[in-house]
Scaffold this motif. Structure first.
Motif, PDB file in Angstrom:
ATOM      1  N   GLU A  76       6.942   1.707  -2.128  1.00 51.81           N
ATOM      2  CA  GLU A  76       6.577   2.472  -3.321  1.00 51.81           C
ATOM      3  C   GLU A  76       5.876   1.607  -4.368  1.00 51.81           C
ATOM      4  N   SER A  77       6.438   0.438  -4.610  1.00 58.02           N
ATOM      5  CA  SER A  77       5.811  -0.371  -5.661  1.00 58.02           C
ATOM      6  C   SER A  77       5.613  -1.808  -5.200  1.00 58.02           C
ATOM      7  N   LEU A  78       4.497  -2.337  -5.582  1.00 60.81           N
ATOM      8  CA  LEU A  78       4.153  -3.728  -5.260  1.00 60.81           C
ATOM      9  C   LEU A  78       3.374  -4.280  -6.446  1.00 60.81           C
ATOM     10  N   PRO A  79       3.469  -5.578  -6.699  1.00 59.68           N
ATOM     11  CA  PRO A  79       2.629  -6.098  -7.783  1.00 59.68           C
ATOM     12  C   PRO A  79       1.158  -5.962  -7.388  1.00 59.68           C
ATOM     13  N   SER A  80       0.308  -5.849  -8.403  1.00 56.23           N
ATOM     14  CA  SER A  80      -1.090  -5.525  -8.120  1.00 56.23           C
ATOM     15  C   SER A  80      -1.750  -6.513  -7.169  1.00 56.23           C
ATOM     16  N   GLU A  81      -1.399  -7.813  -7.288  1.00 50.20           N
ATOM     17  CA  GLU A  81      -1.994  -8.806  -6.398  1.00 50.20           C
ATOM     18  C   GLU A  81      -1.728  -8.465  -4.936  1.00 50.20           C
ATOM     19  N   TRP A  82      -0.501  -8.110  -4.626  1.00 53.28           N
ATOM     20  CA  TRP A  82      -0.124  -7.886  -3.236  1.00 53.28           C
ATOM     21  C   TRP A  82      -0.618  -6.530  -2.731  1.00 53.28           C
ATOM     22  N   LYS A  83      -0.943  -5.615  -3.682  1.00 52.58           N
ATOM     23  CA  LYS A  83      -1.392  -4.264  -3.315  1.00 52.58           C
ATOM     24  C   LYS A  83      -2.672  -4.264  -2.486  1.00 52.58           C
ATOM     25  N   LYS A  84      -3.494  -5.299  -2.630  1.00 55.30           N
ATOM     26  CA  LYS A  84      -4.760  -5.307  -1.877  1.00 55.30           C
ATOM     27  C   LYS A  84      -4.542  -5.624  -0.409  1.00 55.30           C
ATOM     28  N   TYR A  85      -3.339  -6.045  -0.052  1.00 57.66           N
ATOM     29  CA  TYR A  85      -3.089  -6.477   1.318  1.00 57.66           C
ATOM     30  C   TYR A  85      -2.466  -5.364   2.158  1.00 57.66           C
ATOM     31  N   ALA A  86      -2.723  -5.422   3.448  1.00 60.25           N
ATOM     32  CA  ALA A  86      -2.126  -4.426   4.351  1.00 60.25           C
ATOM     33  C   ALA A  86      -1.432  -5.170   5.486  1.00 60.25           C
ATOM     34  N   PHE A  87      -0.256  -4.680   5.848  1.00 61.63           N
ATOM     35  CA  PHE A  87       0.492  -5.337   6.924  1.00 61.63           C
ATOM     36  C   PHE A  87       1.290  -4.311   7.714  1.00 61.63           C
ATOM     37  N   GLY A  88       1.648  -4.705   8.921  1.00 58.44           N
ATOM     38  CA  GLY A  88       2.560  -3.924   9.747  1.00 58.44           C
ATOM     39  C   GLY A  88       3.504  -4.912  10.417  1.00 58.44           C
ATOM     40  N   ILE A  89       4.808  -4.698  10.248  1.00 59.29           N
ATOM     41  CA  ILE A  89       5.784  -5.629  10.832  1.00 59.29           C
ATOM     42  C   ILE A  89       6.647  -4.880  11.837  1.00 59.29           C
ATOM     43  N   THR A  90       6.807  -5.465  13.013  1.00 54.91           N
ATOM     44  CA  THR A  90       7.791  -4.949  13.960  1.00 54.91           C
ATOM     45  C   THR A  90       8.892  -5.985  14.063  1.00 54.91           C
ATOM     46  N   TYR A  91      10.105  -5.512  13.829  1.00 52.48           N
ATOM     47  CA  TYR A  91      11.281  -6.386  13.862  1.00 52.48           C
ATOM     48  C   TYR A  91      12.145  -5.934  15.036  1.00 52.48           C
ATOM     49  N   SER A  92      12.377  -6.837  15.974  1.00 51.31           N
ATOM     50  CA  SER A  92      13.155  -6.495  17.170  1.00 51.31           C
ATOM     51  C   SER A  92      14.477  -7.238  17.157  1.00 51.31           C
ATOM     52  N   ILE A  93      15.532  -6.502  17.402  1.00 55.29           N
ATOM     53  CA  ILE A  93      16.882  -7.082  17.421  1.00 55.29           C
ATOM     54  C   ILE A  93      17.450  -6.820  18.808  1.00 55.29           C
ATOM     55  N   THR A  94      17.717  -7.885  19.549  1.00 50.51           N
ATOM     56  CA  THR A  94      18.191  -7.717  20.926  1.00 50.51           C
ATOM     57  C   THR A  94      19.606  -8.241  21.055  1.00 50.51           C
ATOM     58  N   LEU A  95      20.476  -7.357  21.521  1.00 51.90           N
ATOM     59  CA  LEU A  95      21.878  -7.724  21.744  1.00 51.90           C
ATOM     60  C   LEU A  95      22.084  -7.904  23.231  1.00 51.90           C
TER      61      LEU A  95
END
Ligand code: G6P
Length: 318
Positions: free
Chosen positions: A143-162
């Motif tokens: 929802e909210s990000l500081p303006s500097e970081w707003k120009k960036y785009a990312f996608g993170i996949t976090y995998s947890i394996t038991l």
């Protein structure tokens, strides 16, 4: 005509137990367990692992009794995820408007699904079953990000394996935008110990480190395993091949190996600092935990448009 030798019916094999996954009714947590009894529980808030239990029910992670699990604050305990900055963000840097340790640990992640493997198909065999849970976070979910970081785009996949004696956590961080950006990341793992005075950390004896207690200072290698007799907050950068072992009563308890995570932070707030943290409990909880945090935090990691960075850790029970 009746055949004298009828083929006998093919026996129906007993159902092979498989790993189970459940999602809480309020859609806030995902739990998984193996047929042998091991389990893991993940809050979508921060994709924070809040429990990892052995088959005998023993909890391997410390979770503060005062931790906020309702999404109002980062979780004190378990495995909070640090991204895109470790510690307080530096001034005049794109992360400068972000909270300490960034926004990943306070964002609501999406559960992407599970995959499991059973290496043995023999009836009554528990095999080496494992279950992987995937979670995702992208810039458009925030929802909210500081303006500097707003120009960036990312996608993170976090995998947890038991798996039976191991918990693996791994990240794939992708720059989905058209601007290069820098990040730091870390698994802020709170390991449960029975008694901090009998706990030692091995594998960092030969490595110099930054001691953050009382202001960051470069410190030469201790040449001895780490024992905890006061507040400890150290950043090491040991060779990637270096295994880190946490022992109790001189017996190895956890063994940590790393992929692409060049730094290891060892942290225990001790009585004084724990007492200043409103969400740290019980009051002597600092005797029951040690954070051994693997990450890429001693420098900025540069990610160009379209590139993906991957890294992870494995914590093995000894
Ligand atoms: O209180 P938090 O923001 O969760 O940070 C808890 C701790 O995280 C890391 O271990 C840092 O090295 C410490 O300096 C910090 O105090």
């Amino acid at each position: 005509m009746e055949r004298s030798k009828k083929p006998s019916a093919i026996p129906v094999s007993p159902t092979i137990p498989t790993p189970q996954v459940s999602i809480s009714q309020d859609n806030a947590r995902v739990s998984a367990s193996l047929p042998t009894g091991e389990s893991v529980e993940v809050l979508l808030h921060g994709a924070t692992v809040i429990s990892w239990k052995s088959a005998n029910g023993k909890e391997n992670l410390f979770l503060s009794s005062k931790a906020h699990l309702d999404g109002s604050k980062a979780v004190r305990g378990g495995v909070p995820l640090v991204f895109p900055v470790f510690g307080p963000p530096p001034a005049s840097h794109p992360t400068s408007g972000l909270p300490q340790h960034g926004f990943a640990r306070t964002s609501k992640w999406e559960y992407l699904g599970k995959s499991s493997s059973e290496s043995s198909k023999l009836p009554n065999s528990s095999g080496d079953a494992s279950i992987k849970l995937d979670f995702g976070l992208s810039n458009d979910m925030l929802e909210s990000l500081p303006s500097e970081w707003k120009k960036y785009a990312f996608g993170i996949t976090y995998s947890i394996t038991l798996s039976r004696e191991e918990l693996e956590t791994s990240l794939a961080i992708r720059n989905t935008g058209d601007t290069t950006w820098d990040f730091q990341t870390l698994f802020h793992t709170y390991l449960a110990v029975d008694d901090i005075s009998k706990t030692s950390v091995h594998g960092l004896e030969e490595t110099s480190y930054t001691d953050k207690v009382g202001g960051a200072k470069a410190t030469s290698a201790s040449k001895a395993p780490i024992t905890i007799t006061g507040e400890v907050d150290r950043v090491y950068s040991p060779a990637l091949s270096q295994k880190i072992t946490v022992s109790e009563n001189k017996k190895a308890k956890f063994e940590i190996t790393r992929d692409e995570l060049g730094d290891v932070v060892v942290w225990n707030p001790w009585e004084g600092k724990a007492g200043t943290m409103a969400d740290f409990g019980p009051s002597d909880g600092w005797k029951k935990m040690i954070c051994v945090e693997t990450g890429a935090v001693s420098k900025w990691n540069n990610l160009e448009a379209g590139d993906t960075w991957e890294g992870g850790q494995r914590i093995k029970l000894c």
